[in-house]
Design an enzyme around this catalytic site. Structure first.
Site, PDB file in Angstrom:
ATOM      1  N   THR A   1       0.496  -0.998  -0.133  1.00  0.00           N
ATOM      2  CA  THR A   1      -0.393  -0.112   0.009  1.00  0.00           C
ATOM      3  C   THR A   1       0.661   1.054   0.354  1.00  0.00           C
ATOM      4  OG1 THR A   1      -1.384   1.450   1.612  1.00  0.00           O
ATOM      5  CG2 THR A   1       0.091  -0.463   2.210  1.00  0.00           C
ATOM      6  N   ASP A   2       0.723   1.860  -0.570  1.00  0.00           N
ATOM      7  CA  ASP A   2       1.176   4.191  -0.643  1.00  0.00           C
ATOM      8  C   ASP A   2       0.787   4.232   0.766  1.00  0.00           C
ATOM      9  OD1 ASP A   2      -1.798   4.710  -0.362  1.00  0.00           O
ATOM     10  OD2 ASP A   2      -1.720   5.250  -1.692  1.00  0.00           O
ATOM     11  N   GLU A   3      -0.141   3.167   1.677  1.00  0.00           N
ATOM     12  CA  GLU A   3       0.042   4.456   3.431  1.00  0.00           C
ATOM     13  C   GLU A   3       0.877   3.839   3.854  1.00  0.00           C
ATOM     14  OE1 GLU A   3      -3.434   3.332   5.228  1.00  0.00           O
ATOM     15  OE2 GLU A   3      -4.518   3.221   3.385  1.00  0.00           O
TER      16      GLU A   3
ATOM     17  N   TYR B   1      -1.987  -0.592  10.827  1.00  0.00           N
ATOM     18  CA  TYR B   1      -2.384  -1.770   9.477  1.00  0.00           C
ATOM     19  C   TYR B   1      -0.726  -1.256   8.724  1.00  0.00           C
ATOM     20  CZ  TYR B   1      -3.065  -2.098   4.650  1.00  0.00           C
ATOM     21  OH  TYR B   1      -3.412  -1.789   3.444  1.00  0.00           O
TER      22      TYR B   1
ATOM     23  N   LYS C   1       2.178  -3.761   7.076  1.00  0.00           N
ATOM     24  CA  LYS C   1       2.403  -2.904   5.856  1.00  0.00           C
ATOM     25  C   LYS C   1       3.579  -3.273   5.052  1.00  0.00           C
ATOM     26  CE  LYS C   1       0.006  -4.898   2.751  1.00  0.00           C
ATOM     27  NZ  LYS C   1      -0.503  -5.542   2.298  1.00  0.00           N
TER      28      LYS C   1
END
Ligand code: NAD
Ligand code: TYD
Length: 360
Positions: A136-138, A162, A166
């Site tokens: 994810t870009d998060e 989260y 990741k």
């Protein structure tokens, strides 16, 4: 014929990916889908492919080394596409432990099993194998200023449990590439939307609530920005990275479609009004008065935005679906699959929903 091992294929992106791959390759690939079927995994998403001879479902936890190693021992896997994860930020704030277990330890099991199956006695790897880790870009954190974008070189700065889990899994994949020359790629994508998305995420939640005349919860001031990517475009990007990308590289996959949450909600309300036929009782229910500002998410990242330059230049992928089209496709899918929505919003999901919103 290549054999794909897809983890988390019963979830939102995984099931769209499996549909995309069978549409594209038909009988010319084999897919093994490994999924634990958590609250987010729904085999109904795959009922159209369930009877295909070139599709197999295995119910297993990616943290279960024995089960995962056995799959690699019994099948010559060519491609791994690793989606399986706990994926919802709000849940990670309430209960981080399972995020670390599945996202970090589960990824380690997947890496170890693929490495054991693919490594040759001289420490090199069998030819034409690829492990694609879907991230994810998060992991890049939050952008505070307009005009800034995430690039593959942006330093990691995760804020939620989260995104931290990741990020940890990305680093594990990277360490296997750097240490063993393990044949892998990492993709970091922006927020996906489309058919089969579980209605705990913003877009399906708003569609579902609006159609029932329920409140539309907006966290904080509603001005947080996400970069929305139509899920089928993402599926195509993953396939293109595996086939055309440079091994060991990271590719960001973004929609180039940044919008404030409140804007998304208004677009959904307008589109629902436009698409609902005259005389449909739901037309009366869909209204801006449902918009309800609620307590902000803890540690809420302000803005995500990807400039998908590298994947465009190197792989030839770009986001094809304009948001105005993608949202109509999504809403039409929800109209046509009301029974799906009813089933996933009962039981466990209902309990979760009440628990999450009772204080908001
Ligand atoms: P999802 O929550 O809809 O699906 C996750 C799937 O993984 C489910 O089918 C679930 O049953 C399965 N799963 C969970 N734990 C498992 C375990 N221990 N063993 C085996 N299977 C397990 O998630 P999604 O939205 O489809 O996301 C897929 C991947 O894409 C995730 O890795 C996520 O981090 C990443 N991602 C998602 C988005 C998004 O917008 N949805 C954006 C960026 C990255
Ligand atoms: P979400 O779909 O959970 O994705 P992510 O947190 O991974 O970006 O949330 C998207 C944005 O919408 C995020 O800024 C939080 C916000 N949001 C709301 O305002 N209300 C809601 O009920 C939900 C679920 C999200």
């Amino acid at each position: 014929m290549k054999t794909y091992l897809v983890t988390g294929g019963a979830g939102f992106i995984g099931s769209n990916y499996i549909h995309y791959m069978f549409k594209k390759y038909g009988e010319n690939i084999r897919i093994i889908n490994v999924d634990k079927l958590t609250y987010a995994g729904n085999l109904e998403n795959l009922k159209e492919v369930a009877d295909r001879e070139n599709y197999t479902f295995i119910k297993a936890d990616i943290c279960d080394s024995e089960a995962i190693f056995k799959i690699f021992e019994e099948n010559e896997i060519d491609r791994v596409v690793h989606f399986a994860a706990e994926s919802h930020v709000d849940r990670s704030i309430k209960d981080p432990d399972v995020f670390v277990k599945t996202n970090v330890l589960g990824t380690l099991v997947m890496l170890n099993a693929a490495k054991a199956a693919w490594e040759l006695p001289d420490d090199t790897f069998k030819k034409d194998k690829n492990f694609l880790h879907v991230s994810t870009d998060e992991v890049y954190g939050s952008l505070e200023n307009e005009g800034e974008y995430f690039y593959e070189t942006t330093p990691y700065d995760p804020h939620s449990p989260y995104s931290a889990s990741k990020a940890a899994s990305d680093f594990l994949v990277k360490s296997y590439m750097d240490t063993y020359r393990f044949p892998a790629n990492i993709t970091n994508c922006s927020n996906n939307y489309g058919p089969y998305q579980f209605p705990e995420k913003l877009i399906p939640l708003i569609i579902n609530n609006a159609l029932q005349g329920k409140k539309l919860p907006v966290y904080g001031d509603g001005k947080n920005v996400r970069d929305w990517l139509y899920v089928e475009d993402h599926a195509k990007g993953i396939d293109m990275v595996q086939e055309k990308g440079r091994l060991f590289e990271t590719y960001n996959i973004g929609g180039h479609n940044e919008k404030e949450n409140i804007k998304i909600i208004h677009i959904i309300l307008d589109t629902l009004q436009e698409m609902l036929p005259e005389g449909d009782p739901r037309k009366e229910l869909v209204s801006e008065t449902l918009i309800t500002y609620v307590e902000d998410r803890k540690g809420h990242d302000r803005r995500y935005a990807i400039a998908p330059d590298k994947i465009k230049e190197e792989v030839g992928w770009y986001p094809e679906t304009m948001f105005e089209d993608g949202i109509k496709l999504t809403i039409r899918w929800f109209f046509e699959n009301e029974d799906w929505l009813q089933r996933v919003t009962s039981g466990d999901y209902q309990n979760y929903y009440e628990d999450m919103y009772q204080t908001r």
